[in-house]
Design a protein around this motif. Structure first.
Motif, short mmCIF file in Angstrom:
data_model
loop_
_atom_site.label_atom_id
_atom_site.label_comp_id
_atom_site.label_asym_id
_atom_site.label_seq_id
_atom_site.Cartn_x
_atom_site.Cartn_y
_atom_site.Cartn_z
N ALA A 111 0.96 -77.01 -18.02
CA ALA A 111 2.31 -76.70 -17.56
C ALA A 111 2.27 -76.03 -16.21
O ALA A 111 1.37 -75.24 -15.93
N ALA A 112 3.24 -76.37 -15.38
CA ALA A 112 3.40 -75.64 -14.12
C ALA A 112 3.89 -74.24 -14.45
O ALA A 112 3.59 -73.28 -13.77
N GLY A 113 4.65 -74.15 -15.54
CA GLY A 113 4.96 -72.85 -16.10
C GLY A 113 6.29 -72.27 -15.69
O GLY A 113 7.13 -72.93 -15.10
N ALA B 8 13.90 -78.72 -10.88
CA ALA B 8 13.30 -79.22 -9.65
C ALA B 8 11.79 -79.24 -9.77
O ALA B 8 11.13 -80.15 -9.30
N LEU B 9 11.24 -78.24 -10.45
CA LEU B 9 9.80 -78.22 -10.64
C LEU B 9 9.37 -79.50 -11.31
O LEU B 9 8.40 -80.12 -10.95
N PHE B 53 1.51 -88.25 -5.89
CA PHE B 53 1.34 -87.08 -5.04
C PHE B 53 -0.07 -86.54 -5.26
O PHE B 53 -0.47 -86.29 -6.39
N SER B 54 -0.83 -86.36 -4.20
CA SER B 54 -2.14 -85.73 -4.39
C SER B 54 -2.59 -85.16 -3.06
O SER B 54 -2.05 -85.48 -2.00
N ARG B 55 -3.59 -84.30 -3.14
CA ARG B 55 -4.12 -83.74 -1.89
C ARG B 55 -4.82 -84.82 -1.08
O ARG B 55 -4.83 -84.78 0.13
N LEU B 145 5.52 -78.13 -4.16
CA LEU B 145 4.72 -78.92 -3.22
C LEU B 145 3.49 -78.16 -2.75
O LEU B 145 2.41 -78.74 -2.58
N TYR B 146 3.65 -76.86 -2.56
CA TYR B 146 2.45 -76.07 -2.21
C TYR B 146 1.42 -76.18 -3.32
O TYR B 146 0.23 -76.30 -3.09
N ARG B 147 1.90 -76.12 -4.57
CA ARG B 147 0.98 -76.19 -5.72
C ARG B 147 0.28 -77.54 -5.77
O ARG B 147 -0.92 -77.63 -6.01
#
Lengths: 229, 328
Positions: A111-113, B8-9, B53-55, B145-147
């Motif tokens: 989970a992103a959480g 949104a997450l 989406f990936s680095r 997006l930072y994550r």
């Protein structure tokens, strides 16, 4: 490591067996950390090991680990519901048999959480107070072969107490009784259960409606509904 | 953080795409290697990667575009980061002599507007509903997006569009443009039809070879909007379709694929709810063969069901408690 704590808190360090017959399913990734669907099915365990006393559901890495206790009583040991997750975590079903043995089934949900520390929609817009403890329900036949499924929603903000200025406010207990006033199942809910809990249960081989749903939240508000067959 | 933000997450999580074979390999750090490709007179696209989406791909999975004319350069969508916006600007400057003069985002999703930061000296436009959505969700998009993308996001800050775009016809240095507002993929989906070239920038409404993303979606309005687009293609108004995700293509391919998926998904969710299935069970149902090879499967199925199924469940539950038995 949270597992030793879980064992101490919820199983009093009793010996246990990891069992494939306790099915716990969650998504690989929690798309919506406030509504993570969890599915538990211990029918196979009950067939092979005998009657189940209760199923304790925990999420190790949640700030509040204890999700719910489920006493299947006359129902099948099948339960689906949604939870909040604060971060990726194991989700486990600790199954206590009537003879005292413990069996454990588990899954991992990434989970992103953040699910436990944000207010739910009805808390954010204030609408919870107009629907508090109202019940929606519907019975479906044969979703699982031979089963009588009850899908049940109780409107409640299920505040975790982890959002600034909003104390914990959640349903504590739900119980369903059949036409003979015999308890069909009992649930003890805790803060991680999602807002407006939608719970799926299998009422057993020969369910006898109409049913009577009772319960209360931690502020003493009562839930009391008659459900027709 | 508000509840909307948690939504949104969820959205920013994925967006895999199957575009025309761009950037399959890892990018060198900090270089998106943007290559504008001409698709019609004075019209270019910069295609995003064929991946999630990936680095490795810098989270560049969107198609952006531009139309150059005597009135300057019209820029469509600005990519996932400040860095993308800067490199997009440089790539456009390498390609055409005209100066950019306006920047338009076709909807509120982050890879449509996060490059705005590099274009902040120009008019930044979007539909008015989109402006509000960008403001409400921008901060949560940033976090996510930072994550997901790490250093590619360095220095990026959500820079929502600032001016409201009014749909309608417009002459752009000889290009007969028409801006159209439809909805369904999000609350405000902007499309750009160029009557001079037959190119349609279809925004988020059309996907190709890829499972559509649906966290802000309402399926029935989306289906209705796609029928409108189908009509334009059938009437010959549109020949080339630029989806935001997936390969640029001629004709109805992307529209038909997206419609097929949305109609199937709607029926799946409706019939599952009517049978009394729990969300957990719906997530584990099998997916028809014709969708199985699309990019972003099964991740995007999981996302769509997670966000959309509750609406269908609600329609089945009875107020007040008076359960109705149904069965097979």
């Amino acid at each position: 490591m949270q597992w030793p704590v879980i064992r101490r808190k919820f199983m009093a360090m009793a010996p246990f067996t990891l069992s494939e017959e306790v099915i716990v399913k969650g998504p690989e990734f929690a798309e919506d950390a406030m509504n993570v669907p969890i599915w538990i099915d211990a029918r196979a365990l009950q067939r092979s090991m005998g009657p189940i006393d209760r199923i304790v559901v925990v999420a190790d890495r949640n700030p509040i680990q204890h999700v719910l206790d489920f006493e299947p009583l006359g129902s099948w040991p099948v339960l689906a519901f949604r939870i909040r997750m604060e971060q990726g975590s194991p989700v486990r079903a600790l199954v206590k048999m009537k003879d005292g043995r413990w069996f454990v089934g588990q899954t991992w949900v990434n989970a992103a959480g953040g699910g436990c520390t944000v207010p739910g929609a009805s808390r954010a817009d204030g609408s919870w107070s107009r629907t508090l403890n109202q019940v929606q329900a519907r019975v479906f036949r044969n979703v699982l072969e031979g089963g009588t499924r009850l899908r049940l929603r109780v409107m409640h903000p299920m505040d975790t107490g982890l959002v600034n200025g909003i104390p914990a406010f959640h349903i504590e207990q739900l119980e369903l009784r059949d036409a003979h006033d015999t308890a069909v199942w009992r649930l003890h809910l805790h803060e991680p259960v999602s807002e407006n809990p939608l719970i799926t249960l299998e009422l057993g081989d020969q369910p006898q409606g109409p049913w009577h749903l009772t319960g209360r939240d931690n502020n003493g508000n009562r839930i009391d509904e008659r459900l027709k067959a | 953080m508000s509840c909307r933000k948690v939504w949104a997450l969820g959205w920013a999580l994925v967006c895999a795409i199957s575009a025309a074979g761009v950037q399959a390999a890892d990018l060198p750090a900090g270089d998106y290697q943007l290559q504008p490709r001409a698709i019609a007179a004075q019209t270019w696209v910069i295609e995003g990667a064929v991946e999630d989406f990936s680095r490795a791909n810098g989270c560049n999975i969107i198609n952006t575009g531009f139309i150059a004319s005597d009135e300057g350069v019209l820029v469509i969508n600005t990519g996932p980061s400040w860095l993308y916006g800067q490199q997009q600007r440089a790539a456009i400057a390498r390609t055409v002599p005209q100066k950019p003069s306006r920047v338009v985002a076709l909807n509120l999703h982050p890879d449509y507007f996060f490059g705005n930061q590099a274009w902040a000296d120009l008019p930044l436009l979007a539909l008015s509903g989109t402006l509000a959505g960008m403001q409400a969700e921008g901060k949560a998009y940033e976090d996510n997006l930072y994550r997901l993308c790490g250093d590619w996001m360095k220095g990026s800050e959500s820079t929502p569009a600032r001016q409201s775009l009014t749909p309608g016809r417009q002459d752009w240095g000889g290009h007969r443009l028409e801006w159209v507002r439809l909805d369904g993929h999000t609350g405000d989906d902007l499309l750009l039809m160029d009557h001079s070239t037959g190119v349609l920038f279809a925004g988020g409404l059309v996907f190709a070879d890829r499972v559509p993303t649906a966290p802000h979606a309402r399926l029935l309005p989306w289906i209705k909007s796609l029928r409108t687009v189908q009509g334009w293609i059938d009437q010959g108004l549109v020949r080339t379709v630029v989806p935001s995700h997936g390969p640029v293509h001629a004709g109805r391919k992307g529209v038909d694929q997206t419609l097929d998926w949305l109609q199937w998904l709607h029926e799946r969710l409706q019939s599952s709810a009517a049978q009394g299935l729990d969300l957990s069970e719906v997530l584990r149902l099998s997916i028809p063969e014709r969708f199985a090879r699309w990019a972003a499967m099964p991740a995007e199925y999981t996302r769509s069901v997670t966000y959309l199924y509750p609406q269908y469940e609600n329609a089945q539950l009875v107020w007040p408690a008076a359960p109705v038995a149904t069965g097979r």
